[in-house]
Write a protein that holds these residues in place. Sequence first.
Motif, mmCIF file in Angstrom:
data_model
loop_
_atom_site.group_PDB
_atom_site.id
_atom_site.type_symbol
_atom_site.label_atom_id
_atom_site.label_comp_id
_atom_site.label_asym_id
_atom_site.label_seq_id
_atom_site.Cartn_x
_atom_site.Cartn_y
_atom_site.Cartn_z
ATOM 1 N N CYS A 1 0.842 -1.184 0.000
ATOM 2 C CA CYS A 1 0.000 0.000 0.000
ATOM 3 C C CYS A 1 0.883 1.242 0.000
ATOM 4 O O CYS A 1 1.839 1.338 0.771
ATOM 5 C CB CYS A 1 -0.897 -0.024 1.239
ATOM 6 N N SER A 2 0.562 2.201 -0.854
ATOM 7 C CA SER A 2 1.356 3.431 -0.944
ATOM 8 C C SER A 2 1.158 4.320 0.283
ATOM 9 O O SER A 2 1.950 5.228 0.521
ATOM 10 C CB SER A 2 1.006 4.203 -2.212
ATOM 11 N N ARG A 3 0.119 4.067 1.069
ATOM 12 C CA ARG A 3 -0.149 4.879 2.259
ATOM 13 C C ARG A 3 0.389 4.248 3.533
ATOM 14 O O ARG A 3 1.033 4.899 4.324
ATOM 15 C CB ARG A 3 -1.642 5.148 2.395
ATOM 16 N N CYS A 4 0.100 2.967 3.755
ATOM 17 C CA CYS A 4 0.473 2.344 5.034
ATOM 18 C C CYS A 4 1.556 1.282 4.893
ATOM 19 O O CYS A 4 2.107 0.826 5.887
ATOM 20 C CB CYS A 4 -0.758 1.741 5.716
ATOM 21 N N GLY A 5 1.845 0.853 3.660
ATOM 22 C CA GLY A 5 2.885 -0.139 3.442
ATOM 23 C C GLY A 5 2.418 -1.582 3.553
ATOM 24 O O GLY A 5 3.186 -2.508 3.321
ATOM 25 N N GLU A 6 1.156 -1.806 3.915
ATOM 26 C CA GLU A 6 0.633 -3.168 4.080
ATOM 27 C C GLU A 6 0.617 -3.896 2.740
ATOM 28 O O GLU A 6 0.325 -3.321 1.703
ATOM 29 C CB GLU A 6 -0.782 -3.097 4.659
ATOM 30 N N LEU A 7 0.914 -5.185 2.769
ATOM 31 C CA LEU A 7 0.865 -6.020 1.579
ATOM 32 C C LEU A 7 -0.588 -6.362 1.266
ATOM 33 O O LEU A 7 -1.362 -6.724 2.160
ATOM 34 C CB LEU A 7 1.665 -7.305 1.832
ATOM 35 N N PHE A 8 -0.977 -6.232 0.006
ATOM 36 C CA PHE A 8 -2.346 -6.555 -0.397
ATOM 37 C C PHE A 8 -2.365 -6.947 -1.864
ATOM 38 O O PHE A 8 -1.377 -6.767 -2.576
ATOM 39 C CB PHE A 8 -3.289 -5.366 -0.141
ATOM 40 N N VAL A 9 -3.484 -7.506 -2.312
ATOM 41 C CA VAL A 9 -3.647 -7.889 -3.714
ATOM 42 C C VAL A 9 -4.134 -6.667 -4.480
ATOM 43 O O VAL A 9 -5.206 -6.131 -4.205
ATOM 44 C CB VAL A 9 -4.640 -9.058 -3.874
ATOM 45 N N TYR A 10 -3.329 -6.224 -5.436
ATOM 46 C CA TYR A 10 -3.640 -5.052 -6.248
ATOM 47 C C TYR A 10 -4.874 -5.320 -7.100
ATOM 48 O O TYR A 10 -4.988 -6.354 -7.748
ATOM 49 C CB TYR A 10 -2.447 -4.721 -7.141
ATOM 50 N N ARG A 11 -5.788 -4.365 -7.089
ATOM 51 C CA ARG A 11 -6.983 -4.457 -7.933
ATOM 52 C C ARG A 11 -6.975 -3.326 -8.965
ATOM 53 O O ARG A 11 -6.863 -3.556 -10.145
ATOM 54 C CB ARG A 11 -8.250 -4.390 -7.086
ATOM 55 N N TYR A 12 -7.127 -2.101 -8.498
ATOM 56 C CA TYR A 12 -7.163 -0.966 -9.417
ATOM 57 C C TYR A 12 -6.556 0.279 -8.804
ATOM 58 O O TYR A 12 -6.354 1.268 -9.486
ATOM 59 C CB TYR A 12 -8.600 -0.674 -9.888
ATOM 60 N N LYS A 13 -6.286 0.277 -7.527
ATOM 61 C CA LYS A 13 -5.663 1.412 -6.833
ATOM 62 C C LYS A 13 -4.416 0.920 -6.121
ATOM 63 O O LYS A 13 -4.323 -0.245 -5.772
ATOM 64 C CB LYS A 13 -6.629 2.004 -5.787
ATOM 65 N N ASP A 14 -3.478 1.822 -5.874
ATOM 66 C CA ASP A 14 -2.248 1.425 -5.186
ATOM 67 C C ASP A 14 -2.355 1.545 -3.667
ATOM 68 O O ASP A 14 -1.364 1.681 -2.982
ATOM 69 C CB ASP A 14 -1.061 2.222 -5.713
ATOM 70 N N VAL A 15 -3.592 1.480 -3.165
ATOM 71 C CA VAL A 15 -3.818 1.503 -1.720
ATOM 72 C C VAL A 15 -4.608 0.260 -1.321
ATOM 73 O O VAL A 15 -5.414 -0.259 -2.095
ATOM 74 C CB VAL A 15 -4.543 2.782 -1.250
ATOM 75 N N PRO B 1 -7.356 -2.076 0.841
ATOM 76 C CA PRO B 1 -8.784 -1.833 1.089
ATOM 77 C C PRO B 1 -9.046 -0.954 2.315
ATOM 78 O O PRO B 1 -9.944 -0.112 2.291
ATOM 79 C CB PRO B 1 -9.355 -3.240 1.281
ATOM 80 N N ARG B 2 -8.261 -1.118 3.375
ATOM 81 C CA ARG B 2 -8.476 -0.311 4.578
ATOM 82 C C ARG B 2 -8.188 1.166 4.298
ATOM 83 O O ARG B 2 -8.964 2.040 4.682
ATOM 84 C CB ARG B 2 -7.564 -0.808 5.710
ATOM 85 N N CYS B 3 -7.084 1.443 3.609
ATOM 86 C CA CYS B 3 -6.750 2.841 3.288
ATOM 87 C C CYS B 3 -7.725 3.411 2.264
ATOM 88 O O CYS B 3 -8.063 4.596 2.326
ATOM 89 C CB CYS B 3 -5.311 2.947 2.793
ATOM 90 N N LEU B 4 -8.174 2.585 1.333
ATOM 91 C CA LEU B 4 -9.147 3.046 0.344
ATOM 92 C C LEU B 4 -10.438 3.461 1.039
ATOM 93 O O LEU B 4 -11.035 4.486 0.695
ATOM 94 C CB LEU B 4 -9.428 1.955 -0.685
ATOM 95 N N LYS B 5 -10.838 2.702 2.046
ATOM 96 C CA LYS B 5 -12.026 3.055 2.823
ATOM 97 C C LYS B 5 -11.827 4.403 3.500
ATOM 98 O O LYS B 5 -12.719 5.258 3.495
ATOM 99 C CB LYS B 5 -12.326 1.976 3.855
ATOM 100 N N LYS B 6 -10.626 4.634 4.059
ATOM 101 C CA LYS B 6 -10.311 5.915 4.716
ATOM 102 C C LYS B 6 -10.342 7.059 3.697
ATOM 103 O O LYS B 6 -10.868 8.140 3.975
ATOM 104 C CB LYS B 6 -8.941 5.827 5.394
ATOM 105 N N VAL B 7 -9.812 6.838 2.508
ATOM 106 C CA VAL B 7 -9.832 7.860 1.459
ATOM 107 C C VAL B 7 -11.267 8.218 1.104
ATOM 108 O O VAL B 7 -11.610 9.398 0.977
ATOM 109 C CB VAL B 7 -9.057 7.387 0.203
#
Length: 141
Positions: free
Chosen positions: A9-23, A25-31
């Motif tokens: 994740c470009s915001r928190c650094g957590e490893l995740f499966v890329y879908r369409y954003k570089d953040v 799911p948790r950070c995307l929810k915050k955004v």
Amino acid sequence: MSLNELCNCSRCGELFVYRYKDVCPRCLKKVEEDFEVCVRYLRNKENRQATINEMSEKTGVSVDQITEFIREKRLLIDQIPNLSFPCEGCGTMIRSGRLCESCTSDWKKELEEMETSEHDQESEKEKRAGGFYINQTKYKV
């Protein structure tokens, strides 16, 4: 990056499966929550005279995040006269793009100078190497 790759994740650094954003799911929810806070803030007519710093202070959303919403055209600022964001080059407040007119002009001049310099270097190499071209094939003298 292709779909379904692992990334950080470009915001928190957590490893995740890329879908369409570089953040993640948790950070995307915050955004998205930050976006809703900004929209609610701007729905109030008195707040439409706010600067980006005032908006950030009142909403708790960072200037960078608000700037991103504007650049993504998620926040339309046509009816919000004082909402602008800093130029990435010099910090002058602008309402669109990434650079102010002055920085854009400076970048264009630098690029033109680089192109001229590269062209001059290539011409000099050709002169030193001698030869001639026919149909883009070089023949030495």
